[in-house]
Design an enzyme around this catalytic site. Structure first.
Site, mmCIF file in Angstrom:
data_model
loop_
_atom_site.group_PDB
_atom_site.id
_atom_site.type_symbol
_atom_site.label_atom_id
_atom_site.label_comp_id
_atom_site.label_asym_id
_atom_site.label_seq_id
_atom_site.Cartn_x
_atom_site.Cartn_y
_atom_site.Cartn_z
ATOM 1 C CG ASP A 172 70.131 82.966 34.481
ATOM 2 O OD1 ASP A 172 71.301 83.370 34.491
ATOM 3 O OD2 ASP A 172 69.165 83.669 34.131
ATOM 4 C CG ASN A 215 78.757 82.880 27.107
ATOM 5 O OD1 ASN A 215 79.793 83.429 26.717
ATOM 6 N ND2 ASN A 215 77.655 83.570 27.385
ATOM 7 C CB SER A 216 81.307 79.995 23.054
ATOM 8 O OG SER A 216 81.053 78.624 23.198
#
Length: 488
Positions: free
Chosen positions: A275, A205-206
């Site tokens: 997920d 993620n970021s």
């Protein structure tokens, strides 16, 4: 445009080997009603609670919800949380859980306190052991994983940094998969992407991406440059950065950067959305999707997940409804494929507080009399379920030569009506068992029945439900239509 029907039809033939950190997610919903007299702390008036399989276990459940098979390898302590997780996973039809026991470890458990009204998280309490698995447990994990590699179409490592995916376990899995020509997706937690060397796809993620690169990527050009620097370290084929409301960007080793915007939805809870993304990517790629199709499918799945509360799974039917435009959804979407499919609809409608109605019949040749009853039934509820006699049931009730149309054709005609929200086919001569399962708020029949003759009326009224009789339209019946057609 994704050929979603073609892609999703291949989901059920895929097997995903998922390895990662298992945890128990608990959600306590309520509101802050006052300040405690014992200390300057808020008091939460609890209204309800729920428990879900979390972490990599939620990845496994999302894989299974899409219809694929999942072999899941994880770690659990010998405690109550571990026992609850083992019990829940053992009842998942498409998940084969291979859980290693570690008596020295507490099973990871997260309890979130959430505002019922605003869906905001107020507090989280964690029970966890962050230490890596011991050498003995590491070996047990590797011994459980390696024999499963030949059975898998794709491998997915879900790293939550809770001790399962040690450097040794990661290397054993990736090296073993590469020897067999298997692709490996890694949802990373470590800032050292070198430990995932040789994976096919990394999906940070970021925040994870920034931690790994040590610099911000404020535009697509700088993101692509930073991603390619990481890819040289990780020796991977592609890197996908998930960016919440800004969508997701995939940087392949060869070819153009692919950016997929996020769907515009009302976000209820982001727990577990990552997920859902990696699970959908794994199943889609295993089923033959290219990068862009896999990304767009995963983005659509994420949009469904964040609109739900708690640690949510996304079913194939939910994903299909989100990807395909309403006009292209076939009537078959309104035909219950199984008891489980029926239960999913009922659960979703009840969570929304909707009034559920039920009526039934053979509906062999649909005529204006049927339409009047169905329209009247729908006006008395928010969602109308029509119980449809199976072919065998119609034959027993009506005799040889009936039904005129088979159950599939009859179900599709009913499902095409705006008044009908779901069709459920039943095998018995009466819908009593079906009514018991549905427990409708409203039971509707045509006025040619008396109240006492309506099957299931005792079940419905005993629960405070309502039975409605609708005047029939004279001059219309399937039997008379069949006779007239036969004499024509």
């Amino acid at each position: 445009m994704i050929d979603f029907d073609g892609l999703s039809n291949a989901f059920s033939g895929q097997t995903v080997l998922c390895v990662g950190d298992l945890m128990l997610d608990e959600f306590v919903y309520g509101e802050i009603s006052r300040i405690s007299p014992e200390a300057p702390a808020p008091v939460i008036a609890v209204q309800r609670s729920e428990t879900n399989v979390g972490g990599a276990g939620n990845v496994a459940r999302n894989i299974a919800a899409l219809g694929a098979r999942c072999i899941f390898v994880g770690l659990a302590g010998e405690d109550d949380a571990g026992a609850r997780l083992r019990d829940t996973l053992s009842r998942e039809r498409l998940i084969e859980p291979l859980l290693i026991s570690d008596p020295a470890r507490s099973t990871t458990r997260k309890v979130r306190f959430v505002s019922e009204h605003f869906s905001t998280h107020m507090l989280r309490a964690d029970w966890e052991t962050l230490a890596p698995a011991s050498g003995e447990v590491e070996q047990a994990l590797i011994d459980a994983i390696l024999p499963q590699l030949p059975c898998a179409d794709i491998v997915l490592l879900s790293d939550y940094a809770k001790g399962v995916l040690t450097t040794r376990v990661i290397r054993s899995v990736i090296d073993g998969a590469r020897r067999l020509g298997k692709r490996v997706i890694v949802d990373p937690k470590s800032a050292d992407f070198g430990i995932y060397r040789g994976a096919t796809l990394l999906t940070p993620n970021s925040k994870e991406f920034t931690d790994a690169t040590g610099r911000r990527a404020d535009d697509q050009a700088s993101l692509a440059k930073a991603a390619r620097d990481l890819m040289r370290i990780a020796e991977c084929e592609a890197l996908l950065v998930t960016q919440s409301e800004r969508g997701m960007t995939l940087v392949p080793g060869e070819g153009e950067v692919i950016h997929v915007p996020a769907h515009t939805v009302k976000v209820r809870d982001v727990t577990g959305a990552g997920d859902t993304v990696v699970a959908t990517l794994a199943v889609s790629l295993a089923a033959g999707a290219d990068w862009e199709a896999a990304l767009r499918t995963a983005s659509a799945a994420a949009a469904v997940a964040v609109a739900k509360s708690g640690t949510a799974i996304v079913t194939l039917a939910e994903l299909r409804r989100n990807i395909l435009p309403p006009a292209s959804l076939a009537a078959e979407e309104k035909i219950a494929r199984s008891a489980g499919d029926l239960d999913q609809h009922l659960t979703a409608w009840r969570e929304q507080g909707l009034r559920i109605g039920f009526t039934n019949g053979c509906f062999d040749i649909l005529h204006p009399g049927h339409v009047k009853v169905l329209t009247g039934a729908r006006a008395a509820c928010d969602r109308l379920i029509v119980g449809l006699n199976s072919d065998a049931s119609v034959k027993r009730l009506k005799g040889e030569g009936r039904p005129i149309q088979n159950e599939r054709a009859r179900a599709e005609v009913l499902a095409a009506l705006e008044a009908v929200d779901l069709v459920a086919i039943f095998e018995e001569d009466t819908p009593l068992n079906l009514i018991g399962r549905i427990q409708p708020n409203v039971l509707v029949k045509g006025g040619d029945y008396s109240l006492e003759q309506v099957v299931g009326q005792e079940l419905v009224t005993a629960r405070g439900g309502e039975v409605i009789l609708i005047d029939i339209l004279q001059g219309f019946s399937t039997t008379s239509l069949v006779k007239r057609a036969g004499g024509a």
